[in-house]
Design a protein around this motif. Sequence first.
Motif, PDB file in Angstrom:
ATOM      1  N   ASP A  28      -5.780  57.176  56.345  1.00 40.60           N
ATOM      2  CA  ASP A  28      -5.111  58.072  57.297  1.00 40.60           C
ATOM      3  C   ASP A  28      -4.593  57.337  58.531  1.00 40.60           C
ATOM      4  O   ASP A  28      -3.970  57.929  59.401  1.00 40.60           O
ATOM      5  CB  ASP A  28      -6.024  59.225  57.707  1.00 40.60           C
ATOM      6  CG  ASP A  28      -7.304  58.750  58.380  1.00 40.60           C
ATOM      7  OD1 ASP A  28      -7.417  57.551  58.689  1.00 40.60           O
ATOM      8  OD2 ASP A  28      -8.201  59.590  58.587  1.00 40.60           O
ATOM      9  N   GLY A  29      -4.858  56.018  58.605  1.00 41.72           N
ATOM     10  CA  GLY A  29      -4.348  55.208  59.706  1.00 41.72           C
ATOM     11  C   GLY A  29      -5.084  55.402  61.018  1.00 41.72           C
ATOM     12  O   GLY A  29      -4.685  54.834  62.026  1.00 41.72           O
ATOM     13  N   ARG A  30      -6.126  56.213  61.024  1.00 41.57           N
ATOM     14  CA  ARG A  30      -6.878  56.435  62.259  1.00 41.57           C
ATOM     15  C   ARG A  30      -7.878  55.317  62.482  1.00 41.57           C
ATOM     16  O   ARG A  30      -8.173  54.549  61.593  1.00 41.57           O
ATOM     17  CB  ARG A  30      -7.612  57.768  62.201  1.00 41.57           C
ATOM     18  CG  ARG A  30      -6.691  58.949  62.157  1.00 41.57           C
ATOM     19  CD  ARG A  30      -7.424  60.251  62.183  1.00 41.57           C
ATOM     20  NE  ARG A  30      -8.792  60.141  61.671  1.00 41.57           N
ATOM     21  CZ  ARG A  30      -9.600  61.155  61.505  1.00 41.57           C
ATOM     22  NH1 ARG A  30      -9.209  62.358  61.798  1.00 41.57           N
ATOM     23  NH2 ARG A  30     -10.810  60.982  61.029  1.00 41.57           N
TER      24      ARG A  30
END
Length: 125
Positions: A28-30
């Motif tokens: 999710d790129g978080r």
Amino acid sequence: MSHGRYELSQRQWELIEEELPQPVIREDGRGRPSRSDRKILNGVFWILCSGSPWRDLPAKYGPWQTVYDRFRKWQQLGVFEKILKKLRLRLLQDGYLDLNTWFVDATINKAHKATAGAKKKKTRL
């Protein structure tokens, strides 16, 4: 790029860089990007070579807890063993090691308590 007293040169870094585990990137790129492995490793070397406590690690290497946690993780994953194997192989290939001269000295000498400054017991007669 100049490097500090206990820090890896670019050539040294290139020799061992691939032995370090790749960071896990979330789908999710978080999350925060992890600190540079090279900076962390230089911090570990600073601690090991200087003999200072972890809490005295200079800020340029990042928080001491982060450096310590990564050190322990790499230690448990056998990363340092892999690096040493690779460096030994490289030294052997380059003709810097003569395996006929290797030996292990397991001599242990115990010192008497008095050598560390302990007071001698007074004996009564």
